[in-house]
Write an enzyme that holds these catalytic residues in place. Structure first.
Site, PDB file in Angstrom:
ATOM      1  N   THR A 124       1.117  10.188  -7.949  1.00 19.82           N
ATOM      2  CA  THR A 124       2.501   9.753  -8.126  1.00 19.82           C
ATOM      3  C   THR A 124       3.465  10.503  -7.215  1.00 19.82           C
ATOM      4  O   THR A 124       4.610  10.098  -7.057  1.00 19.82           O
ATOM      5  CB  THR A 124       2.923   9.962  -9.599  1.00 19.82           C
ATOM      6  OG1 THR A 124       1.821   9.655 -10.434  1.00 19.82           O
ATOM      7  CG2 THR A 124       4.079   9.085  -9.979  1.00 19.82           C
ATOM      8  N   THR A 159       0.228   3.955  -2.956  1.00 17.86           N
ATOM      9  CA  THR A 159      -0.514   5.004  -3.660  1.00 17.86           C
ATOM     10  C   THR A 159      -1.711   5.502  -2.845  1.00 17.86           C
ATOM     11  O   THR A 159      -2.419   4.717  -2.224  1.00 17.86           O
ATOM     12  CB  THR A 159      -1.005   4.474  -5.026  1.00 17.86           C
ATOM     13  OG1 THR A 159       0.109   3.904  -5.714  1.00 17.86           O
ATOM     14  CG2 THR A 159      -1.611   5.581  -5.871  1.00 17.86           C
ATOM     15  N   GLU A 201      10.365  -4.317  -8.573  1.00 17.83           N
ATOM     16  CA  GLU A 201       9.042  -4.381  -9.218  1.00 17.83           C
ATOM     17  C   GLU A 201       9.135  -3.951 -10.681  1.00 17.83           C
ATOM     18  O   GLU A 201       8.596  -4.600 -11.579  1.00 17.83           O
ATOM     19  CB  GLU A 201       8.078  -3.458  -8.463  1.00 17.83           C
ATOM     20  CG  GLU A 201       6.688  -3.388  -9.082  1.00 17.83           C
ATOM     21  CD  GLU A 201       5.824  -2.302  -8.430  1.00 17.83           C
ATOM     22  OE1 GLU A 201       6.350  -1.202  -8.142  1.00 17.83           O
ATOM     23  OE2 GLU A 201       4.631  -2.557  -8.222  1.00 17.83           O
ATOM     24  N   GLY A 213       0.841  -1.208   0.000  1.00 15.52           N
ATOM     25  CA  GLY A 213       0.000   0.000   0.000  1.00 15.52           C
ATOM     26  C   GLY A 213       0.866   1.244   0.000  1.00 15.52           C
ATOM     27  O   GLY A 213       1.387   1.648   1.044  1.00 15.52           O
TER      28      GLY A 213
END
Ligand SMILES: Cc1cc2nc3c(=O)[nH]c(=O)nc-3n(C[C@H](O)[C@H](O)[C@H](O)COP(=O)(O)OP(=O)(O)OC[C@H]3O[C@@H](n4cnc5c(N)ncnc54)[C@H](O)[C@@H]3O)c2cc1C
Length: 392
Positions: free
Chosen positions: A136, A130, A250, A128
């Site tokens: 952004t 965003t 990622e 978690g």
């Protein structure tokens, strides 16, 4: 596809991993993923099989029960999953979250969680970060974690938190020092490990977000959620920096997924264009059909190289923000180019679910927006690689 240049990894490298993952994926035919997509369900059986085979423990060191592979090898796993026609979106969280927990977790945390994650007893699929108002601009997140004795009390809101309904644990980024008191705006953020099994409905409430792809993602509300202080990962206030290891992993991993998608689209359209006869000849005999496919192939191969470079730098523990970002951007653009060629040259059939093109088309489009929008990657390159004036 393609001959291997000496010393340069490509789609033929790491054959042992590729063969094993392909065999596993072969047990889950396109009809399986079509059915899951239509039902907006979660591919539980697929996840179970990946976990049992040890693939989702790829980045967990062997001493904690994992398979102890490199990021490069882990990326090959996800590439093969996507290349088989499946979608790694349901499972990739467990891989990239290791960038945070393995590199920054304490020995006690690693001993407590990693063996259970490796065995499949626990899942760490959710992250978690965003928030709806910050977008952004992560340093502007407003979810707070306030230390009270041996606990943190968390209040705030997250959005697009994926796989929460199918995860036991979540990596959470929260502000522990108000931005006004922090030395830099990226200071004062911390990472906490949330036990979702006890937190849901006891401090966290959620709402699933229906979306264009079958991606289980949610809006989360935190209302006095209590987290033991022992669940702080790394140093308080340095969470943004710790998280970057997870985020770079990622980006490189999702780049590999896009490469897998790119090759899937190219294989699919090449076969179709060779067999589909219109005007008394295969449509693939027309250069108007060949060239967009050939161009997508060239761009996928080029993106593949950047993905290997990003992974190699991550594995060597060298700074790889630029490479991971560029790999993601190039691979997401290449897979989207391949997706468009594949859809276009399937004609009307590209829109029929039974060809799987429309599903993969939707799935691969995500990666130009999430995990990071292409514009933000360009802005990173401009400022941090080229030294152009900072724009925000
Ligand atoms: C299906 C899905 C799953 C997700 N899963 C997760 C998850 O598990 N965990 C998590 O934390 N997040 C997750 N996200 C969030 C994802 O990382 C963000 O949506 C993404 O980073 C874009 O942020 P935003 O939506 O707030 O866009 P915004 O920041 O609002 O930006 C919108 C658009 O504006 C443009 N833009 C913004 N600022 C600039 C600028 N300065 N210069 C040029 N252009 C700009 C970009 O094109 C951008 O795409 C997920 C998102 C989706 C859609």
């Amino acid at each position: 596809m393609g001959a291997r240049a000496v010393g340069v990894p490509d789609a033929t490298s790491h054959q042992d991993i590729r063969t094993a993952v392909r065999d596993l994926c072969g047990r889950f035919p396109p009809e399986y993923f079509r059915r899951i997509d239509h039902a907006r369900a979660y591919p539980e059986e697929f996840l179970e099989a990946l976990t049992k085979a040890g693939w989702l423990a790829a980045l967990i060191p062997e001493e904690y029960g994992g398979t102890g592979l490199t990021l490069t090898e882990a990326s090959v796993i996800l590439e093969e999953i996507n290349r088989s026609g499946a979608n790694s979106g349901a499972c990739h969280g467990q891989m990239y979250n290791m960038g945070t927990l393995v590199r920054h977790g304490s020995e006690a945390q690693k001993r407590a969680y990693l063996p259970k994650i490796a065995s499949g007893e626990l899942r760490l699929q959710a992250m978690g970060v965003t928030e709806p108002t910050a977008g952004t601009d992560t340093t502007k997140i407003t979810t707070t974690a306030v230390r009270k004795g041996d606990r943190y009390i968390v209040n705030g809101q997250k959005v697009w938190t994926s796989r929460v309904q199918h995860s036991d644990l979540m990596i959470l980024l929260a502000r522990t020092t108000p931005v006004s008191e922090a030395r830099k705006k990226s200071d004062g953020l911390s990472i906490l490990l949330v036990d979702l099994r006890t937190a849901i409905d006891h401090g966290i409430t959620g709402r699933p977000i229906p979306n264009m792809v079958n991606h289980e993602t949610n809006e989360l509300f935190f209302d006095d959620l209590e987290i033991p202080a022992a669940n702080l990962i790394g140093e308080e206030g340095k969470g943004f920096r710790h998280l970057l290891d997870g985020l770079n992993a990622e980006r490189a991993l999702i780049a590999a997924e896009c490469v897998g998608d790119g090759y899937w689209f190219i294989d699919k359209v090449t076969k179709y264009a060779s067999e589909r006869i219109v005007f008394d000849r295969p449509i693939g005999q027309n250069q108007g059909v060949q060239f967009p496919i050939a161009k997508a192939y060239a761009n996928t191969r080029a993106a593949d190289l950047m993905r290997y470079e990003a992974c190699a730098m991550y594995d060597a523990r060298r700074p790889c923000g630029a490479e991971a970002n560029m790999a993601l951007m190039l691979a997401a653009a290449a897979s989207w180019e391949a997706a468009n060629a594949c859809l276009q040259f399937h004609g009307g059939f590209g829109f029929a679910s039974e060809y799987d093109v429309e599903r993969k088309f939707r799935e691969t489009r995500l990666y130009q927006v999430a995990p990071l929008s292409t514009n933000l990657i360009l802005s990173y390159i401009a400022e941090h690689v080229l030294g152009l004036p900072r724009s925000f």
